[in-house]
Design an enzyme around this catalytic site. Structure first.
Site, PDB file in Angstrom:
ATOM      1  N   HIS A  52      29.121 -13.389  80.130  1.00 25.06           N
ATOM      2  CA  HIS A  52      29.971 -12.394  79.351  1.00 25.06           C
ATOM      3  C   HIS A  52      30.350 -11.640  80.853  1.00 25.06           C
ATOM      4  O   HIS A  52      30.096 -11.646  81.648  1.00 25.06           O
ATOM      5  CB  HIS A  52      28.893 -11.304  78.827  1.00 25.06           C
ATOM      6  CG  HIS A  52      28.122 -11.512  77.701  1.00 25.06           C
ATOM      7  ND1 HIS A  52      26.732 -11.449  77.445  1.00 25.06           N
ATOM      8  CD2 HIS A  52      28.336 -12.492  76.521  1.00 25.06           C
ATOM      9  CE1 HIS A  52      26.151 -11.869  76.366  1.00 25.06           C
ATOM     10  NE2 HIS A  52      27.360 -12.784  76.024  1.00 25.06           N
ATOM     11  N   TYR A  88      18.016  -2.863  81.864  1.00 22.16           N
ATOM     12  CA  TYR A  88      19.442  -2.666  82.485  1.00 22.16           C
ATOM     13  C   TYR A  88      19.971  -1.275  82.021  1.00 22.16           C
ATOM     14  O   TYR A  88      19.702  -0.707  80.882  1.00 22.16           O
ATOM     15  CB  TYR A  88      20.176  -4.016  82.097  1.00 22.16           C
ATOM     16  CG  TYR A  88      20.680  -3.785  80.725  1.00 22.16           C
ATOM     17  CD1 TYR A  88      21.874  -3.642  80.567  1.00 22.16           C
ATOM     18  CD2 TYR A  88      19.897  -4.699  79.835  1.00 22.16           C
ATOM     19  CE1 TYR A  88      22.474  -3.800  79.118  1.00 22.16           C
ATOM     20  CE2 TYR A  88      20.366  -4.725  78.609  1.00 22.16           C
ATOM     21  CZ  TYR A  88      21.543  -4.316  78.197  1.00 22.16           C
ATOM     22  OH  TYR A  88      22.208  -4.441  77.025  1.00 22.16           O
TER      23      TYR A  88
END
Length: 186
Positions: free
Chosen positions: A58, A124
């Site tokens: 991505h 994250y």
């Protein structure tokens, strides 16, 4: 995967973290505001991955990613999609062991994929709320990425399995970038 910090795409930062262990367990300082990662982190997430899972590849147009594997192993593939970057087109693979944690900040325009050879957990954060509208993806095995993943048959999400080519993704990403950032080269 013996790359050095000089091999990383421009703006990608790798920070060695120091676990503090005693008889009770481990304390790990994961983030300090003074570490400036290229954006204010406003959303934090934890992801558990089964063995042989690959997430990505991505790229984001609006947010910086900041990730830390805390258990297991993360194999991180990076590809610099930015046309104005001094490292444009650079590919690199990093392996990060949760027992020897490192934090990685990934700027806008750097493609990334995550492979987990063993059960793993990573934390994250992102610099804008995740909603998927600024996420563009391509096939993890597109030859243009020059990323040599440790698995030829990883477990993928349906979205990642059906992803387009690197060139299609590049076109969509740059069209989005140019529409939302007129006159600002990437």
């Amino acid at each position: 995967m013996g790359e050095t910090l000089r091999d990383l795409p421009d703006g990608v930062e790798l920070r060695v973290l120091t676990p503090h262990a005693d008889g009770r367990g481990v304390f790990l300082e994961m983030y300090r505001e003074e570490w400036a990662i290229g954006g204010d982190l406003i959303q934090w997430n934890a992801v558990h991955s089964a063995p042989n899972v690959l997430r990505g590849v991505h790229v984001h147009a609006n947010h910086v990613d900041y990730l830390i594997p805390v258990a297991g192993t993360l194999v991180l593939g990076l590809y610099d999609l930015r046309t104005q970057s001094p490292t444009s087109g650079r590919s690199v693979m990093l392996e990060i062991d949760g027992a020897k944690p490192k934090a990685v900040s990934i700027p806008i325009g750097v493609c990334h994929g995550f492979y987990f050879p063993v059960p793993s957990v990573h934390v994250y954060a992102v610099s804008s709320y995740w909603d998927g509208s600024d996420e563009f993806g391509c096939r993890y095995d597109d030859p243009g990425l020059r990323l040599n993943w440790p698995s030829v048959d990883p477990l993928l999400s349906e979205k990642d399995r059906d992803a387009c080519s690197l060139e299609e993704m590049r076109g969509r990403f740059l069209a989005h970038w140019n529409a939302h950032n007129p006159g600002k080269p990437l």
